[in-house]
Design a protein around this motif. Structure first.
Motif, PDB file in Angstrom:
ATOM      1  N   ASP A  92       0.825  -1.198   0.000  1.00 38.74           N
ATOM      2  CA  ASP A  92       0.000   0.000   0.000  1.00 38.74           C
ATOM      3  C   ASP A  92       0.857   1.245   0.000  1.00 38.74           C
ATOM      4  OD1 ASP A  92      -2.222  -1.616   0.081  1.00 38.74           O
ATOM      5  OD2 ASP A  92      -2.347  -1.560   2.291  1.00 38.74           O
ATOM      6  N   GLU A  93       0.342   2.285  -0.673  1.00 34.39           N
ATOM      7  CA  GLU A  93       1.026   3.575  -0.661  1.00 34.39           C
ATOM      8  C   GLU A  93       0.964   4.170   0.747  1.00 34.39           C
ATOM      9  OE1 GLU A  93       2.603   5.505  -3.017  1.00 34.39           O
ATOM     10  OE2 GLU A  93       2.592   3.707  -4.272  1.00 34.39           O
ATOM     11  N   PRO A  94       2.062   4.771   1.212  1.00 33.89           N
ATOM     12  CA  PRO A  94       2.018   5.378   2.542  1.00 33.89           C
ATOM     13  C   PRO A  94       1.082   6.580   2.539  1.00 33.89           C
ATOM     14  CG  PRO A  94       4.026   5.998   1.380  1.00 33.89           C
ATOM     15  CD  PRO A  94       3.347   4.954   0.542  1.00 33.89           C
ATOM     16  N   PRO A  95       0.489   6.876   3.681  1.00 35.18           N
ATOM     17  CA  PRO A  95      -0.423   8.023   3.745  1.00 35.18           C
ATOM     18  C   PRO A  95       0.353   9.319   3.581  1.00 35.18           C
ATOM     19  CG  PRO A  95       0.030   7.176   5.941  1.00 35.18           C
ATOM     20  CD  PRO A  95       0.649   6.204   4.975  1.00 35.18           C
ATOM     21  N   ASP A  96      -0.366  10.372   3.197  1.00 38.22           N
ATOM     22  CA  ASP A  96       0.264  11.681   3.123  1.00 38.22           C
ATOM     23  C   ASP A  96       0.728  12.115   4.510  1.00 38.22           C
ATOM     24  OD1 ASP A  96      -0.311  11.710   0.461  1.00 38.22           O
ATOM     25  OD2 ASP A  96      -1.969  13.158   0.601  1.00 38.22           O
ATOM     26  N   VAL A  97       1.744  12.945   4.509  1.00 39.08           N
ATOM     27  CA  VAL A  97       2.244  13.489   5.770  1.00 39.08           C
ATOM     28  C   VAL A  97       1.274  14.553   6.265  1.00 39.08           C
ATOM     29  CG1 VAL A  97       4.115  14.787   6.856  1.00 39.08           C
ATOM     30  CG2 VAL A  97       4.633  12.987   5.183  1.00 39.08           C
ATOM     31  N   ASP A  98       0.987  14.521   7.546  1.00 37.10           N
ATOM     32  CA  ASP A  98       0.074  15.483   8.155  1.00 37.10           C
ATOM     33  C   ASP A  98       0.830  16.784   8.413  1.00 37.10           C
ATOM     34  OD1 ASP A  98      -1.783  16.914   9.572  1.00 37.10           O
ATOM     35  OD2 ASP A  98      -2.198  15.335  11.051  1.00 37.10           O
ATOM     36  N   LEU A  99       0.471  17.824   7.686  1.00 40.49           N
ATOM     37  CA  LEU A  99       1.149  19.117   7.820  1.00 40.49           C
ATOM     38  C   LEU A  99       0.734  19.855   9.083  1.00 40.49           C
ATOM     39  CD1 LEU A  99       0.973  20.371   4.119  1.00 40.49           C
ATOM     40  CD2 LEU A  99       2.865  19.226   5.289  1.00 40.49           C
ATOM     41  N   MET A 100      -0.262  19.314   9.809  1.00 32.78           N
ATOM     42  CA  MET A 100      -0.637  19.942  11.078  1.00 32.78           C
ATOM     43  C   MET A 100       0.348  19.602  12.199  1.00 32.78           C
ATOM     44  SD  MET A 100      -3.230  21.820  10.546  1.00 32.78           S
ATOM     45  CE  MET A 100      -3.765  22.155  12.229  1.00 32.78           C
ATOM     46  N   LEU A 101       1.171  18.567  11.986  1.00 39.28           N
ATOM     47  CA  LEU A 101       2.227  18.263  12.956  1.00 39.28           C
ATOM     48  C   LEU A 101       3.304  19.345  12.823  1.00 39.28           C
ATOM     49  CD1 LEU A 101       2.517  14.416  12.335  1.00 39.28           C
ATOM     50  CD2 LEU A 101       1.721  15.490  14.459  1.00 39.28           C
ATOM     51  N   TRP A 102       3.508  20.117  13.868  1.00 38.71           N
ATOM     52  CA  TRP A 102       4.401  21.264  13.763  1.00 38.71           C
ATOM     53  C   TRP A 102       5.807  20.915  14.285  1.00 38.71           C
ATOM     54  CZ3 TRP A 102       6.517  23.274  18.270  1.00 38.71           C
ATOM     55  CH2 TRP A 102       5.911  22.875  19.463  1.00 38.71           C
ATOM     56  N   GLY A 103       6.768  21.574  13.717  1.00 39.72           N
ATOM     57  CA  GLY A 103       8.151  21.380  14.157  1.00 39.72           C
ATOM     58  C   GLY A 103       8.710  22.609  14.825  1.00 39.72           C
ATOM     59  N   LYS A 104       8.270  23.819  14.375  1.00 36.99           N
ATOM     60  CA  LYS A 104       8.692  25.090  14.956  1.00 36.99           C
ATOM     61  C   LYS A 104       7.458  25.956  15.131  1.00 36.99           C
ATOM     62  CE  LYS A 104      13.169  24.206  14.713  1.00 36.99           C
ATOM     63  NZ  LYS A 104      14.049  24.143  15.897  1.00 36.99           N
ATOM     64  N   SER A 105       7.399  26.665  16.265  1.00 36.93           N
ATOM     65  CA  SER A 105       6.190  27.438  16.511  1.00 36.93           C
ATOM     66  C   SER A 105       6.474  28.749  17.230  1.00 36.93           C
ATOM     67  CB  SER A 105       5.201  26.590  17.338  1.00 36.93           C
ATOM     68  OG  SER A 105       4.096  27.345  17.750  1.00 36.93           O
ATOM     69  N   ARG A 106       7.296  28.733  18.256  1.00 38.96           N
ATOM     70  CA  ARG A 106       7.456  29.881  19.143  1.00 38.96           C
ATOM     71  C   ARG A 106       7.929  31.123  18.375  1.00 38.96           C
ATOM     72  NH1 ARG A 106      11.122  28.721  24.137  1.00 38.96           N
ATOM     73  NH2 ARG A 106       9.411  27.243  24.452  1.00 38.96           N
ATOM     74  N   GLY A 107       7.187  32.209  18.526  1.00 38.19           N
ATOM     75  CA  GLY A 107       7.574  33.485  17.952  1.00 38.19           C
ATOM     76  C   GLY A 107       7.376  33.621  16.458  1.00 38.19           C
ATOM     77  N   LEU A 108       6.790  32.617  15.810  1.00 33.55           N
ATOM     78  CA  LEU A 108       6.597  32.654  14.365  1.00 33.55           C
ATOM     79  C   LEU A 108       5.176  33.099  14.017  1.00 33.55           C
ATOM     80  CD1 LEU A 108       8.393  29.333  13.343  1.00 33.55           C
ATOM     81  CD2 LEU A 108       9.310  31.668  13.221  1.00 33.55           C
ATOM     82  N   PRO A 109       4.989  33.678  12.832  1.00 33.47           N
ATOM     83  CA  PRO A 109       3.636  34.104  12.439  1.00 33.47           C
ATOM     84  C   PRO A 109       2.720  32.926  12.119  1.00 33.47           C
ATOM     85  CG  PRO A 109       5.209  34.489  10.660  1.00 33.47           C
ATOM     86  CD  PRO A 109       6.009  34.098  11.859  1.00 33.47           C
ATOM     87  N   ALA A 110       3.292  31.742  11.891  1.00 40.17           N
ATOM     88  CA  ALA A 110       2.483  30.546  11.625  1.00 40.17           C
ATOM     89  C   ALA A 110       3.286  29.334  12.091  1.00 40.17           C
ATOM     90  CB  ALA A 110       2.164  30.426  10.128  1.00 40.17           C
ATOM     91  N   ARG A 111       2.577  28.265  12.438  1.00 44.64           N
ATOM     92  CA  ARG A 111       3.281  27.052  12.829  1.00 44.64           C
ATOM     93  C   ARG A 111       3.983  26.463  11.619  1.00 44.64           C
ATOM     94  NH1 ARG A 111      -0.811  27.398  16.328  1.00 44.64           N
ATOM     95  NH2 ARG A 111      -2.365  26.845  14.766  1.00 44.64           N
ATOM     96  N   TYR A 112       5.217  26.020  11.850  1.00 46.40           N
ATOM     97  CA  TYR A 112       6.034  25.501  10.755  1.00 46.40           C
ATOM     98  C   TYR A 112       5.951  23.983  10.779  1.00 46.40           C
ATOM     99  CZ  TYR A 112       9.872  25.882   7.371  1.00 46.40           C
ATOM    100  OH  TYR A 112      10.642  25.881   6.222  1.00 46.40           O
TER     101      TYR A 112
END
Length: 906
Positions: A2-22
């Protein structure tokens, strides 16, 4: 499949002090892209070859593997306890089960999870140091410290760390890992990953992570537009954008390729080479054609060893594909002096990314490093590079650097981010000056470092005028051992000369040197009731010609207090005596405020330096401590010194008639080199070691030096011919021979050196061949108490006065007690504020800081400043400013520095 599922872009890696979650996957792809660009545009060719060799793969495959691993480094952020740190972001996650279990760091989570995953992808996993486990360990160590790998973590990662979470958490970790593997062109696993390869790979990942975690970079990538979907096509577009964005990022950081203009010694320096320099220039290129090696240069003081090392290092670096250079020295003061010389060399010969950093704790106070009095800067035209390379633990990443040897030794001390320091060394040539100046503990650490550099094929240059043959041999053997070459014999040095050793070569080369005779006089000096030497009669006898006819003399004392007393006595004698020539007199030691010591040092270089020319006084006396015996290029007509170990006495003598250009301007009495040794003696004329001296030098070496000087034929030392034999006679490790019979103080010194060597082995990481798992490179609470120097307990004080409003003052300027900016309850001090305080700090022995009172406590707000928090305050008052430092009353004057007794009016 089976094809792997798409990566969930809601999982954030950088957030503090940024205008949007990265998104997490975007940060991982940024790090992978950064590794690719670092490989292509920064890592030295020799370093790339070494890394590929430690992975047992070709260079292109090594590049793809490192990028892939960097793309996995934060995979541990895909777990509930990390994502919960941003409440709004966590609430947007859909379909993730709740997770019970103790929260763990995301770096440790990566360490636990990756071993099993990589083993399932074809990585070997039969031993604790197999590829799957080593890669999991190195990625789990990307915050600077490695954890030990346990069998349960590999067999059942979710059972070993429940915080990882099952269900969609596990599904997404695998989706991210699969996407990164696909986007990195599916690199095949390496057959193995050596300990050295794991350490360096981790350092490359750390560097990539730091670069793409900068706030400005993240904001630019957000402004450029983040992926809207988590499929491979969308992620491929983000990766392409990251690859393009990282190229200028490296340029802004000052990271790039260094090259040197082609040419020989005469192109490197604006003068013709002497015999030593010519020998290296002509013969070394033939030797460096094989594997990189170690060059040991042994030549008298003032013979141009620094220029020979820079030229030889350039030849070795170019042959090894490691053209950068780090010059390590014993002290901050010697590092400051070397900075100008290396900067001149850089300006003439370097091309490309030639940022030059000065690395020691007080570098920002050096006016050559920050001439405008503002922020310290890296010597380069790119101001962005200055800010980034100036950051903590980054200075060695510059292609050119000068600093204390401690900066290099930290690479093999068990502690955080030592692998990043190792990476900074591996891309360049290591030059260690004044090798004789390091005690058994530092020599022990240096041997471990040389083993690592030998294993990683890093060129090394060692310099000394007075190194015992046995010590030089041990250092060369350590390098060869690391290079896997135990059979190669280290040739004997024919002094003056140099040796070059590598797995392919072992050659000793003798060179000619200007021949001189050093006349050594030993003056017996009584010890007064206060336990100090009464130098007055001896000094007046030696220095009367200076007062009568002119000339320049240095008087070197073994302790600061003795230098201060000697200065006052000589100053009073000069005033009372009068005469045709009234000598200028100055005092230089370590216990001045930082700004004042720098002022005096520059004045003395202007008076007695190589380029003094018409500025040299007609008559002058400099009273000093050991601060002038190394790397200060000063010239005196006569040198007077307290008895000291022979290697250091000869270094001090090297400041006598050092510059031939000045010979025609010397007074008539200054015929040839002359060293006057003040020997403490009792009423019978027998050697007596003052109470304070064994804290500075071993009694054994003082006695053996004294005995060796007494055996000199008519007090003459032939330079260069007699130097090596004289040094080896004093430092001879074959105790109990007829010339130097065994004594109790010899046994004590030997035991002390063995103890220090043992401490070094405890504090240092294992040699590369002895590392089974990377956690051996990190320290525990006990090990972390070690530093690069033993017995170096000290502190810094700042002497203040109190204004009418009760506020502290420095030279009439209000002492900063609170910061100027910040948020919440914290106020941060500006660099100008910190600089004001640090320029007035004075180093003192740790014994001075015992029994401190509340009056010695710094302002409470200083606790928030890394530079100011450990300072001790002394409140001064009175016409001759004095104050209480614990149980000691101390005085401060611009002329005398900080003293335990008042200065008489100047």
């Amino acid at each position: 499949m089976d094809e792997p599922p798409d990566v969930d872009l809601m999982l954030w890696g950088k957030s503090r002090g940024l205008p949007a979650r990265y998104p997490l996957v975007c940060h991982l792809l940024d790090a992978a892209a950064a590794v690719e660009v670092l490989w292509d545009d920064y890592l030295a060719p020799g370093l790339r070859t070494a890394l590929a060799g430690e992975l047992v793969v070709g260079e292109e495959r090594a590049r793809r593997l490192l990028a892939y691993w960097a793309g996995l480094h934060d995979i541990g952020k895909c777990m509930s306890c990390f994502q919960e740190q941003d409440g709004d972001g966590f609430s947007g996650l859909v379909g993730y089960p709740e997770v019970d279990g103790e929260a763990k760091s995301h770096a440790f989570a990566a360490h636990v999870w990756l071993g099993r995953m990589l083993a399932g992808s074809g990585y070997t996993a039969k031993r604790k140091w197999s590829a799957a486990i080593r890669v999991a360990q190195l990625l789990g160590g990307h915050h600077g410290a490695f954890s030990s790998f346990h069998h349960l973590e590999f067999r059942d990662p979710l059972g070993a760390l429940p915080a990882l979470g099952e269900g969609r958490w596990e599904e997404q970790r695998r989706a991210i890992a699969t996407a990164v593997h696909e986007l990195m062109d599916r690199p095949e696993p390496p057959p193995e990953v050596s300990a050295a390869g794991g350490a360096l790979a981790c350092a490359v990942v750390i560097l990539a992570d730091w670069l793409v975690s900068q706030d400005a970079f993240l904001r630019r990538r957000i402004d450029a537009g983040l992926p809207r979907h988590g499929d491979i096509t969308d992620l491929q577009r983000h990766l392409a954008g990251s690859r393009a964005a990282v190229v200028p990022l490296l340029r802004e950081a000052g990271l790039g390729r260094l090259t040197f203009k082609p040419g020989g010694f005469s192109e490197d320096f604006p003068f013709q080479p002497n015999d030593l320099q010519r020998s290296i220039s002509e013969r070394l290129p033939v030797l460096v054609g094989g594997e990189p090696g170690l060059l040991l240069i042994m030549a008298p003081m003032g013979e141009g060893k620094t220029e020979a090392a820079l030229h030889g290092g350039r030849l070795m670096g170019e042959a090894a594909g490691m053209p950068g250079c780090f010059v390590g020295l014993p002290t901050m003061a010697t590092s400051d002096q070397m900075l100008r010389r290396v900067d001149d060399f850089r300006a003439r010969r370097a091309e490309g990314a030639d940022s030059l950093t000065l690395l020691h704790g007080m570098a920002w106070l050096n006016t050559a490093y920050s001439p405008d009095g503002g922020e310290a800067r890296v010597l380069t035209d790119d101001p962005m590079a200055t800010r980034w390379l100036r950051g903590s633990k980054r200075g060695l990443l510059a292609n050119l650097a000068v600093g204390t040897i401690d900066q290099a030794l930290l690479a093999v001390l068990r502690g955080r981010h030592n692998v990043l320091r190792m990476l900074g060394l591996v891309g360049k040539v290591l030059v260690i000056d004044e090798v004789h100046a390091y005690d058994a503990y530092m020599q022990g650490l240096l041997k471990v470092l040389l083993e690592w550099l030998g294993a990683l094929k890093v060129p090394v240059v060692l310099l000394s005028a007075t190194l015992p043959v046995a010590v030089g041999r041990r250092l060369a053997e350590a390098y060869l051992k690391g290079a896997g070459c135990r059979e190669q014999k280290v040739p004997e040095v024919t002094y003056p000369g140099w040796i070059y050793v590598s797995p392919q070569a072992a050659q000793a080369t003798a060179v000619a040197s200007r021949e001189r005779i050093l006349r050594v006089e030993s003056h017996r000096v009584p010890i007064g009731r206060d336990g100090r030497l009464d130098r007055s009669a001896a000094l007046q006898n030696v220095l009367t010609p200076v007062a009568d006819e002119g000339g320049c003399a240095a008087v070197i004392c073994n302790t600061v207090a003795e230098a201060q007393h000697t200065y006052l006595a000589l100053r009073d004698w000069i005033r009372q005596r009068g005469g045709a020539q009234v000598p200028e007199i100055r005092l230089l030691h370590s216990r001045f405020p930082a700004y004042r010591r720098e002022e005096i040092t520059q004045e003395m270089v202007g008076w007695f330096g190589k380029d003094a020319a018409g500025h040299r006084p007609r008559a002058a006396i400099l009273v000093a401590t050991q601060v002038i015996e190394q790397s200060l290029d000063l010239d005196f007509d006569v040198v007077v010194s307290d008895l000291a170990p022979i290697a250091l006495l000869l270094q001090r003598a090297g400041r006598c008639q050092r510059h031939p250009v000045n010979d025609t301007r010397r007074p008539g009495w200054a015929v040839g080199m002359r060293l006057v040794v003040l020997t403490p003696a009792d009423a019978r004329g027998e050697l007596v070691v003052p109470r304070a001296w064994p804290f500075v030098y071993p009694t054994s070496l003082l006695r053996r030096t004294h005995d060796a000087l007494m055996r000199l034929d008519e007090g003459a030392v032939a330079i260069p011919g007699a130097i090596q034999a004289l040094v080896d006679e004093v430092y001879d490790e074959d105790f109990g021979n007829e010339v130097a019979p065994l004594t109790d103080d010899d046994v004590s010194r030997l035991a002390d050196e063995q103890t220090k060597d043992l401490y070094a082995r405890m504090a240092a990481i294992p040699a590369p061949e002895d590392v089974e798992e990377l956690s051996q490179l990190s320290g525990d609470d006990f090990i972390n108490e070690f530093s690069t120097r033993l017995g170096a307990e000290s502190g810094r004080v700042v002497c203040c006065t109190v204004g009418a409003d009760g506020r502290f003052l420095l030279d009439g300027e209000r002492l900063p007690e609170t910061g100027t900016s910040g948020s919440g309850n914290k106020r941060w001090f500006s660099k100008e504020q910190v600089r004001l305080v640090m320029r007035h700090t004075i180093p003192v022995p740790g014994t001075w800081l015992r029994g401190l009172s509340a009056d010695n406590a710094p302002p409470a707000a200083w606790a928030d400043s890394a530079h100011l928090s450990d300072l001790t305050v002394v409140t001064m008052s009175g016409q001759q400013p004095s104050g209480q430092l614990g149980q000691r009353q101390v005085w401060l004057s611009p002329e005398l520095g900080l003293a335990e007794f008042p200065a008489t009016p100047s």
